[in-house]
Design a protein around this motif. Structure first.
Motif, short mmCIF file in Angstrom:
data_model
loop_
_atom_site.label_atom_id
_atom_site.label_comp_id
_atom_site.label_asym_id
_atom_site.label_seq_id
_atom_site.Cartn_x
_atom_site.Cartn_y
_atom_site.Cartn_z
N ARG A 22 0.96 -1.29 -0.02
CA ARG A 22 -0.01 0.11 0.00
C ARG A 22 0.76 1.30 0.00
NH1 ARG A 22 -4.19 -2.72 3.61
NH2 ARG A 22 -5.70 -3.57 2.10
N ALA A 23 1.95 1.30 0.62
CA ALA A 23 2.85 2.09 0.55
C ALA A 23 3.16 2.60 -0.76
CB ALA A 23 4.05 1.93 1.55
N GLN A 24 3.66 1.37 -1.41
CA GLN A 24 4.13 1.76 -2.95
C GLN A 24 3.17 2.24 -3.76
OE1 GLN A 24 5.41 -2.20 -4.29
NE2 GLN A 24 7.26 -2.07 -3.23
N LEU A 25 1.78 1.74 -3.42
CA LEU A 25 0.55 2.49 -4.33
C LEU A 25 0.53 4.01 -3.79
CD1 LEU A 25 -1.80 2.40 -5.76
CD2 LEU A 25 -3.08 1.61 -3.80
N THR A 26 0.73 4.48 -2.79
CA THR A 26 0.69 5.89 -2.10
C THR A 26 1.91 6.67 -2.97
OG1 THR A 26 -0.29 5.20 -0.09
CG2 THR A 26 0.64 7.29 -0.22
N ALA A 27 2.97 5.81 -2.87
CA ALA A 27 4.05 6.59 -3.71
C ALA A 27 3.92 6.67 -5.17
CB ALA A 27 5.32 5.74 -3.61
N GLU A 39 0.90 7.02 -6.77
CA GLU A 39 -0.18 8.23 -6.52
C GLU A 39 0.42 9.50 -6.73
OE1 GLU A 39 -2.91 6.76 -3.73
OE2 GLU A 39 -4.12 5.61 -5.22
N GLY A 40 1.49 9.72 -5.58
CA GLY A 40 2.16 10.83 -5.66
C GLY A 40 3.02 11.15 -6.69
N GLU A 92 2.54 2.90 -13.23
CA GLU A 92 3.05 2.48 -12.15
C GLU A 92 1.96 2.27 -10.84
OE1 GLU A 92 6.16 4.95 -10.91
OE2 GLU A 92 7.31 4.38 -12.60
N ILE A 93 0.89 3.25 -10.96
CA ILE A 93 -0.26 2.98 -9.98
C ILE A 93 -0.90 1.52 -10.40
CG2 ILE A 93 -2.46 3.90 -9.62
CD1 ILE A 93 -1.45 6.69 -10.14
N GLU A 94 -1.04 1.24 -11.46
CA GLU A 94 -1.89 -0.15 -11.79
C GLU A 94 -0.92 -1.11 -11.36
OE1 GLU A 94 -4.98 -0.33 -13.01
OE2 GLU A 94 -5.23 1.74 -12.81
N ILE A 95 0.30 -1.19 -11.35
CA ILE A 95 1.12 -1.98 -11.05
C ILE A 95 1.17 -2.10 -9.39
CG2 ILE A 95 3.65 -2.76 -10.64
CD1 ILE A 95 3.95 -1.78 -13.56
N ALA A 96 1.21 -0.86 -8.90
CA ALA A 96 0.97 -1.14 -7.27
C ALA A 96 -0.29 -1.44 -7.05
CB ALA A 96 1.33 0.38 -6.93
N ARG A 97 -1.43 -1.17 -7.55
CA ARG A 97 -2.69 -1.83 -7.19
C ARG A 97 -2.78 -3.27 -7.50
NH1 ARG A 97 -6.21 2.93 -10.12
NH2 ARG A 97 -6.11 4.32 -8.46
N ALA A 98 -2.25 -3.78 -8.56
CA ALA A 98 -2.10 -5.06 -8.87
C ALA A 98 -1.51 -5.84 -7.68
CB ALA A 98 -1.39 -5.36 -9.94
N SER A 99 -0.24 -5.17 -7.34
CA SER A 99 0.74 -5.78 -6.13
C SER A 99 -0.34 -5.95 -4.74
CB SER A 99 1.81 -4.94 -5.93
OG SER A 99 2.68 -5.39 -5.02
N VAL A 100 -0.80 -4.86 -4.57
CA VAL A 100 -1.70 -4.80 -3.40
C VAL A 100 -2.76 -5.97 -3.33
CG1 VAL A 100 -3.30 -3.60 -2.04
CG2 VAL A 100 -1.32 -2.23 -2.71
N THR A 101 -3.39 -6.27 -4.50
CA THR A 101 -4.43 -7.06 -4.76
C THR A 101 -3.93 -8.60 -4.67
OG1 THR A 101 -5.67 -5.70 -6.21
CG2 THR A 101 -6.35 -8.23 -6.26
N ARG A 102 -2.72 -8.76 -5.21
CA ARG A 102 -2.15 -10.04 -5.16
C ARG A 102 -1.45 -10.44 -3.48
NH1 ARG A 102 3.85 -10.36 -6.53
NH2 ARG A 102 4.44 -12.57 -5.66
#
Length: 168
Positions: free
Chosen positions: A1-6, A8-9, A67-77
């Motif tokens: 989730r931290a990667q997703l926030t990063a 998005e920033g 990168e946001i989509e990758i981070a979202r997929a990583s969170v889901t995984r």
């Protein structure tokens, strides 16, 4: 989730336009009145706006969106992996409980056989070697029961992590 926030920033940063820069330049500025008459003062005002972000803005935004989509997929995984690990831990505990129950039933059954053979040996109907063999088998089954108890405790120790409690 931290990667997703990063990510998005980074997307927000990619869409921001750069700050313009202003420069005021003065040449031949005198600090005394004597030299002021001799030199002509020149002053210039420059405004600069970097063009690079205008050219690369769309590609930076697209990269940030990726990168946001990758981070979202990583969170889901990661969430799916935790759910699978929790289910796996639950079923390992259930399996260890079943193994412990089977081992306990086995010890109880062998105890009944040992008691039966003890009575038969006392009556002289069965050789004592059969009783000794059954007692050794009971001891082996008791060892398996102890191993099953230890396995159950080990599997139960991993389950509280998924229930929001610390082990112990």
């Amino acid at each position: 989730r931290a990667q997703l926030t990063a990510a998005e920033g980074k997307r927000i940063t990619a869409g921001v336009f750069p700050n313009p820069m202003a420069t005021y330049w003065v040449e031949n500025l005198s600090f005394s009145s004597r030299t002021a008459a001799m030199l002509d003062r020149e002053s210039s005002l420059y405004g600069t706006l970097p063009l690079e972000p205008f050219i690369q803005r769309s590609s930076r935004i697209a990269q940030a969106e990726s990168e946001i989509e990758i981070a979202r997929a990583s969170v889901t995984r990661a969430e799916q992996r935790v759910a699978a690990d929790a289910a796996h831990a639950f079923f390992r505990v259930a399996l260890a409980q079943a193994a412990q129950g089977a081992a306990r039933d086995n010890v109880t059954s062998i105890d009944q056989v040992v008691e039966y053979l003890r009575n038969r040996v006392a009556q002289g109907a069965t050789p004592e070697g059969e009783l000794i063999r059954a007692q050794v088998e009971r001891d082996r089954a008791a060892t398996e029961l102890t191993t099953a108890d230890v396995d159950l405790i080990r599997e139960q120790a991993g389950l509280p992590l998924f229930l929001g409690r610390a082990p112990g």
